[in-house]
Scaffold this active site. Structure first.
Site, PDB file in Angstrom:
ATOM      1  N   ASP A 177     -23.419  11.937   1.187  1.00 17.45           N
ATOM      2  CA  ASP A 177     -24.458  10.727   0.882  1.00 17.45           C
ATOM      3  C   ASP A 177     -23.835   9.575   1.798  1.00 17.45           C
ATOM      4  O   ASP A 177     -23.329   9.703   2.338  1.00 17.45           O
ATOM      5  CB  ASP A 177     -24.087  10.461  -0.679  1.00 17.45           C
ATOM      6  CG  ASP A 177     -23.105  10.111  -1.092  1.00 17.45           C
ATOM      7  OD1 ASP A 177     -22.038  10.418  -0.400  1.00 17.45           O
ATOM      8  OD2 ASP A 177     -23.060   9.974  -2.238  1.00 17.45           O
ATOM      9  N   GLU A 184     -19.801   8.877   2.239  1.00 12.76           N
ATOM     10  CA  GLU A 184     -19.630  10.778   2.421  1.00 12.76           C
ATOM     11  C   GLU A 184     -18.864  11.658   0.878  1.00 12.76           C
ATOM     12  O   GLU A 184     -18.041  12.310   0.320  1.00 12.76           O
ATOM     13  CB  GLU A 184     -18.423  10.237   2.611  1.00 12.76           C
ATOM     14  CG  GLU A 184     -18.481   9.499   3.643  1.00 12.76           C
ATOM     15  CD  GLU A 184     -18.084   8.964   5.172  1.00 12.76           C
ATOM     16  OE1 GLU A 184     -18.606   8.833   6.444  1.00 12.76           O
ATOM     17  OE2 GLU A 184     -16.716   8.233   4.947  1.00 12.76           O
ATOM     18  N   GLU A 212     -14.920  -4.575   3.709  1.00 17.22           N
ATOM     19  CA  GLU A 212     -15.119  -3.375   3.256  1.00 17.22           C
ATOM     20  C   GLU A 212     -15.748  -3.652   2.017  1.00 17.22           C
ATOM     21  O   GLU A 212     -16.993  -4.087   1.178  1.00 17.22           O
ATOM     22  CB  GLU A 212     -14.603  -2.757   3.387  1.00 17.22           C
ATOM     23  CG  GLU A 212     -15.963  -0.775   2.730  1.00 17.22           C
ATOM     24  CD  GLU A 212     -14.885  -0.257   2.883  1.00 17.22           C
ATOM     25  OE1 GLU A 212     -15.599   1.517   3.893  1.00 17.22           O
ATOM     26  OE2 GLU A 212     -13.883   0.630   2.005  1.00 17.22           O
TER      27      GLU A 212
HETATM   28  C1  BGC Z   1     -18.022   4.438   3.983  1.00 17.09           C
HETATM   29  C2  BGC Z   1     -18.937   5.157   4.986  1.00 17.09           C
HETATM   30  C3  BGC Z   1     -19.130   4.045   5.495  1.00 17.09           C
HETATM   31  C4  BGC Z   1     -17.222   4.429   6.241  1.00 17.09           C
HETATM   32  C5  BGC Z   1     -17.175   3.873   7.802  1.00 17.09           C
HETATM   33  C6  BGC Z   1     -16.369   4.184   3.802  1.00 17.09           C
HETATM   34  O1  BGC Z   1     -15.923   4.096   2.791  1.00 17.09           O
HETATM   35  O2  BGC Z   1     -18.186   5.519   2.393  1.00 17.09           O
HETATM   36  O3  BGC Z   1     -20.594   4.610   4.066  1.00 17.09           O
HETATM   37  O4  BGC Z   1     -19.259   4.698   6.982  1.00 17.09           O
HETATM   38  O5  BGC Z   1     -16.952   4.119   5.266  1.00 17.09           O
HETATM   39  O6  BGC Z   1     -17.115   2.111   7.206  1.00 17.09           O
END
Ligand code: BGC
Length: 370
Positions: free
Chosen positions: A160, A163, A316
């Site tokens: 998803d 990931e 993030e």
């Molecule tokens: C997130 C993803 C994202 C990736 C890079 C992962 O931890 O779950 O949604 O694409 O980080 O930012």
């Protein structure tokens, strides 16, 4: 640096500084596992840049994606031929979700099979070209290849947005694929436009039957849970009305269960303790802006801006409210402090500012760099 104009200007600068000469965007320069370019992150980043007047940046990213797909045309043909012969295909054999900045598959293992990014790329490309009147011609063959790939594999379980959960068919993945296919289905001179339209319809019919519980969209087909990535089905993908029952029920449950101030990904998230995600606060804010709830949208915008550090960098996630604080330390020991600056977080702030007609703040202080 929590003044909105400064954080918006820093957002454009962070994205431009971390776009490679080939056009790819690094997900996060200071977090080793994210020193790659994701189709998912990049598509939303390019859309934010397109909206912020940085058309050259968006063009360069779309050109990079087109090259990545175009160079894999044979691989796509082989995968489709094997699938139509009934041969099983391992997740690791599929197109990858992230690439090195110059467009190669990474050597280290990853949860590579994620279809949403390819759908989101089609959606962002179409949206960008319509907004700025760019030519579709250079993209026709890569878009046609992407349509064939998504048409062949959209109903295969895959990882998803986060990931995870490779054994499920994820509603957020399916709506991203449907949005992308629908967006390009009206392109003239495109091989596969009818296939794109028919596949998008089939996906949305299936979601309506298997991806709805108690009136709301569900995390995956057959689940009863929600996931904050579902917000995208309404905004920005626009697949369902923002003031309809489905939106009200889905956003309502997400707000009740996942939104202390910022937005959790889903109820039992343990990644870095399961904090509040900045980019998801951006999605939720954009939903509220589209639904006419400007006050709520501005509140979320303010929350995001308040998460910026002294350099205007956004993380993030933030750990002020964690679902599983006991899990935070093991991730820090594994990969170091969580990712910052995350380009996707900056992008969703820029998009929300554009929704609220505040993007001039970013533009007035940051001329386009070419
Ligand atoms: C997130 C993803 C994202 C990736 C890079 C992962 O931890 O779950 O949604 O694409 O980080 O930012």
């Amino acid at each position: 640096m929590n003044d909105l104009s400064s954080v918006l200007a820093a957002s454009v600068a962070v994205i431009l500084d971390n776009q490679s000469t080939s056009g790819s965007y690094v997900a996060c320069p200071d977090f080793p596992p994210y020193r790659y370019s994701w189709f998912r992150d990049g598509a939303f980043i390019a859309e934010a840049m397109s909206r912020s007047g940085q058309t050259g940046s968006a063009d360069r990213f779309h050109g990079w994606c087109s090259d990545v797909v175009g160079q894999r045309r044979d691989r796509i043909d082989r995968l489709i031929a094997r699938a139509s012969d009934g041969e099983p295909i391992e997740a690791s054999e599929h197109l990858h979700t992230r690439y090195t900045l110059d467009g190669r598959e990474a050597d280290e293992e990853w949860w590579t099979f994620q279809l949403d990014g390819y759908g989101t790329w089609l959606w962002a490309l179409d949206t960008h070209l319509r907004r700025h009147g760019g030519s579709r011609l250079p993209y026709l063959s890569s878009v046609a290849a992407t349509i064939e790939y998504l048409a062949a594999f959209h109903d295969h379980p895959c990882y998803d947005w986060w990931e995870e959960n490779v054994d499920q068919r994820h509603t957020s993945t399916l709506v991203a694929v449907a949005a992308g296919l629908r967006a390009v289905s009206s392109w003239p001179d495109l091989d596969g436009s009818r296939l794109a339209a028919a596949t998008a319809d089939r996906i949305l019919e299936r979601v309506a039957v298997e991806g709805v519980h108690d009136g709301h969209l569900t995390k995956w087909l057959g689940s009863t849970e929600v996931d904050a990535s579902l917000i995208a089905a309404f905004v920005p993908f626009g697949l369902y009305p923002v003031d309809g029952e489905l939106a009200r029920a889905t956003i309502g449950r997400i707000e009740r269960e996942l939104v202390p101030a910022g937005v959790h990904r889903y109820g039992d998230d343990v990644y870095y303790g399961g904090g509040e995600w900045v980019l998801l606060a951006g999605f939720l804010g954009s939903y509220h802006a589209a639904a006419g709830n400007d006050l709520r949208a501005r509140e979320l915008l303010g929350w995001i801006a308040a998460q910026a550090d002294g350099d205007g960098h956004l993380p993030e996630q933030v750990n002020t409210h964690m679902l599983h604080p006991e899990d935070e330390q093991r991730w820090i020991e594994h990969w170091g402090p969580s990712a910052k600056p995350l380009l996707w977080s900056h992008a969703m702030l820029l998009s929300l500012a554009a929704d609220l007609d505040l993007e001039g703040h970013a533009r007035s202080t940051q001329p386009e760099l070419v």
